[in-house]
Enzyme design. Structure first.
Site, PDB file in Angstrom:
ATOM      1  N   ARG A  52      40.531  41.308  12.949  1.00  0.00           N
ATOM      2  CA  ARG A  52      39.491  42.304  12.736  1.00  0.00           C
ATOM      3  C   ARG A  52      38.548  42.246  13.944  1.00  0.00           C
ATOM      4  O   ARG A  52      38.626  41.352  14.772  1.00  0.00           O
ATOM      5  CB  ARG A  52      38.743  42.116  11.411  1.00  0.00           C
ATOM      6  CG  ARG A  52      38.664  40.750  10.813  1.00  0.00           C
ATOM      7  CD  ARG A  52      37.733  39.802  11.515  1.00  0.00           C
ATOM      8  NE  ARG A  52      36.429  40.385  11.771  1.00  0.00           N
ATOM      9  CZ  ARG A  52      35.622  40.001  12.731  1.00  0.00           C
ATOM     10  NH1 ARG A  52      35.999  39.040  13.572  1.00  0.00           N
ATOM     11  NH2 ARG A  52      34.454  40.563  12.915  1.00  0.00           N
ATOM     12  N   GLY A  53      37.685  43.267  14.003  1.00  0.00           N
ATOM     13  CA  GLY A  53      36.882  43.464  15.199  1.00  0.00           C
ATOM     14  C   GLY A  53      37.566  44.499  16.066  1.00  0.00           C
ATOM     15  O   GLY A  53      38.759  44.368  16.382  1.00  0.00           O
ATOM     16  N   ALA A  54      36.827  45.548  16.447  1.00  0.00           N
ATOM     17  CA  ALA A  54      37.458  46.683  17.123  1.00  0.00           C
ATOM     18  C   ALA A  54      38.262  46.289  18.360  1.00  0.00           C
ATOM     19  O   ALA A  54      39.422  46.704  18.508  1.00  0.00           O
ATOM     20  CB  ALA A  54      36.403  47.740  17.474  1.00  0.00           C
ATOM     21  N   GLN A 192      31.725  37.750   7.029  1.00  0.00           N
ATOM     22  CA  GLN A 192      32.109  37.456   8.412  1.00  0.00           C
ATOM     23  C   GLN A 192      31.048  36.630   9.133  1.00  0.00           C
ATOM     24  O   GLN A 192      31.365  35.833  10.015  1.00  0.00           O
ATOM     25  CB  GLN A 192      32.370  38.748   9.185  1.00  0.00           C
ATOM     26  CG  GLN A 192      33.602  39.513   8.735  1.00  0.00           C
ATOM     27  CD  GLN A 192      33.226  40.648   7.798  1.00  0.00           C
ATOM     28  OE1 GLN A 192      32.304  40.529   7.008  1.00  0.00           O
ATOM     29  NE2 GLN A 192      33.950  41.755   7.886  1.00  0.00           N
ATOM     30  N   ASP A 233      31.955  49.542  16.283  1.00  0.00           N
ATOM     31  CA  ASP A 233      33.348  49.933  16.087  1.00  0.00           C
ATOM     32  C   ASP A 233      33.633  51.309  16.669  1.00  0.00           C
ATOM     33  O   ASP A 233      34.777  51.614  17.005  1.00  0.00           O
ATOM     34  CB  ASP A 233      33.702  49.901  14.607  1.00  0.00           C
ATOM     35  CG  ASP A 233      33.836  48.479  14.099  1.00  0.00           C
ATOM     36  OD1 ASP A 233      34.978  47.975  14.076  1.00  0.00           O
ATOM     37  OD2 ASP A 233      32.819  47.867  13.759  1.00  0.00           O
ATOM     38  N   ASN A 243      29.018  50.767  12.886  1.00  0.00           N
ATOM     39  CA  ASN A 243      29.255  49.321  12.904  1.00  0.00           C
ATOM     40  C   ASN A 243      29.284  48.820  11.460  1.00  0.00           C
ATOM     41  O   ASN A 243      29.120  49.592  10.507  1.00  0.00           O
ATOM     42  CB  ASN A 243      28.168  48.611  13.720  1.00  0.00           C
ATOM     43  CG  ASN A 243      28.532  47.163  14.034  1.00  0.00           C
ATOM     44  OD1 ASN A 243      29.643  46.887  14.500  1.00  0.00           O
ATOM     45  ND2 ASN A 243      27.630  46.242  13.782  1.00  0.00           N
ATOM     46  N   LYS A 244      29.510  47.539  11.305  1.00  0.00           N
ATOM     47  CA  LYS A 244      29.632  46.936   9.976  1.00  0.00           C
ATOM     48  C   LYS A 244      28.484  47.377   9.065  1.00  0.00           C
ATOM     49  O   LYS A 244      27.333  47.445   9.485  1.00  0.00           O
ATOM     50  CB  LYS A 244      29.647  45.411  10.119  1.00  0.00           C
ATOM     51  CG  LYS A 244      29.783  44.654   8.814  1.00  0.00           C
ATOM     52  CD  LYS A 244      31.053  45.025   8.063  1.00  0.00           C
ATOM     53  CE  LYS A 244      32.295  44.756   8.889  1.00  0.00           C
ATOM     54  NZ  LYS A 244      33.532  45.170   8.181  1.00  0.00           N
TER      55      LYS A 244
END
EC number: 5.3.1.23
Length: 344
Positions: A52-54, A192, A233, A243-244
């Site tokens: 995960r993470g763009a 996270q 993202d 973003n998150k």
């Protein structure tokens, strides 16, 4: 013990013609690796939050294209279907579509076996991300004065090819003696911040304190934090940032308390074809992620849940967007176009 540049973690590794992914669902209790041998397994790993993470998603997908080419051989139609499968794994992170578009173009231009060209491109994407992160660390770190910072979600080596975006800035500023302590939101419901960001920072010797999102206002009111530093993202053409979930509320709180707000992301995360935040697709994940924890129900029976994974922070709440080619302060349409012109 910290490495000399406080960067001792890698989550995506291509070695011996195989792709290995650190299973981030199991951290910090267990360090386990998944060997992805097919494009379908890479797509599943992206969808299931193994990776995960763009930026890391884009890198993994680029290597997934290599596995697809190896399996499909001369069947270009089958290869294109595999690339489509990879591109559809998660909708919000623009790096995924960006990486697959680069690989798709190589397939269209190639004659014969596309595998060597796709592998070279995947390695180039991976190495460029690490280089970009180090440059962003320098540029963003220079903006940070002495004090503490607050971050959200995980934007470090686990979410990228290495060093990190927002955590890259934090690593750089910490190495320069500008940051004393990092405050990290837990980042619910996948935690996270507590599972990944705290693990990374402890691994590399950087002081970190966790807080639940509900404590952020009190922390910012205390005056201990000089910057909120987050990743992205997707960034729209006008500087709005997806973003998150929880990032938007942090930006509102930061503005109210006169704390500056920094977004750190490579130019591959900027989508100039998306005019503003309203046009960014926001992924919603299953209700069970909120209604249960570690497989055990925690909500009252019969309750439903709304589980958007991202939110959109308007550009006018952002003090600086930091990329590998430069910094846009008080971002807007003109500044974003100027930045992307520098990239070109």
């Amino acid at each position: 013990m910290a490495t000399p540049d406080n960067d001792g973690v890698r989550a995506v590794i291509w070695a011996d013609d195989r792709l290995r992914l650190l299973d981030q669902r199991l951290l910090p209790a267990q360090t386990a690796w998944i060997e992805a041998t097919t494009a379908a397994k890479v797509a599943d790993a992206i969808r299931d939050m193994v990776v995960r993470g763009a930026p890391a998603i884009g890198i993994a997908a680029a290597y997934g294209a290599v596995l697809a080419a190896r399996a499909c051989g001369p069947d270009r139609e089958a290869l294109m279907r595999e690339l489509d499968r990879l591109a559809a794994a998660r909708p919000t992170a623009v790096n995924l579509g960006w990486a697959i578009a680069r690989q798709r173009r190589l397939v269209e231009e190639s004659v014969g076996d596309a595998t060597p060209a796709l592998l070279a491109e995947a390695v180039a994407i991976h190495e460029a991300d690490l280089s970009a992160n180090r440059r962003m660390g320098e540029l963003g770190g220079a903006l940070v004065e002495t004090g503490d910072v607050l971050t959200h979600c995980n934007t470090g080596s686990l979410a990228t090819g290495g060093y990190g975006t927002a955590l890259g800035v934090i690593r750089s500023a910490y190495a320069d003696g500008r940051i004393g302590r990092v405050y990290a939101d837990e980042t619910r419901p996948w935690l996270q911040g507590s599972r990944l960001t705290a693990w990374e920072l402890i691994h590399d010797g950087i002081p970190v304190s966790l807080l639940c999102e509900g404590a952020a206002a009190s922390l910012l009111a205390s005056g201990r934090v000089s910057w909120v530093i987050v990743g992205a993202d997707r960034i729209a053409a006008n500087g709005d940032v997806a973003n998150k979930i929880g990032t938007y509320s942090l930006a509102v709180l930061a503005r109210h308390h006169d704390v500056r707000f920094m977004v750190v992301a490579p130019t591959s995360t900027i989508d100039m074809a998306t005019p503003d935040g309203a046009a960014i697709p926001i992924e919603e994940r299953p209700e069970e992620e909120l209604l249960s924890f570690a497989g055990k129900a925690v909500a009252a029976a019969g309750a439903s849940a709304w589980n958007p994974v991202f939110d959109v922070t308007p550009a006018d709440l952002i003090d600086a967007i930091v990329t590998e080619v430069g910094v846009v302060e008080h971002p807007g349409l003109a500044g974003m176009h100027e930045l992307m012109g520098q990239r070109a």
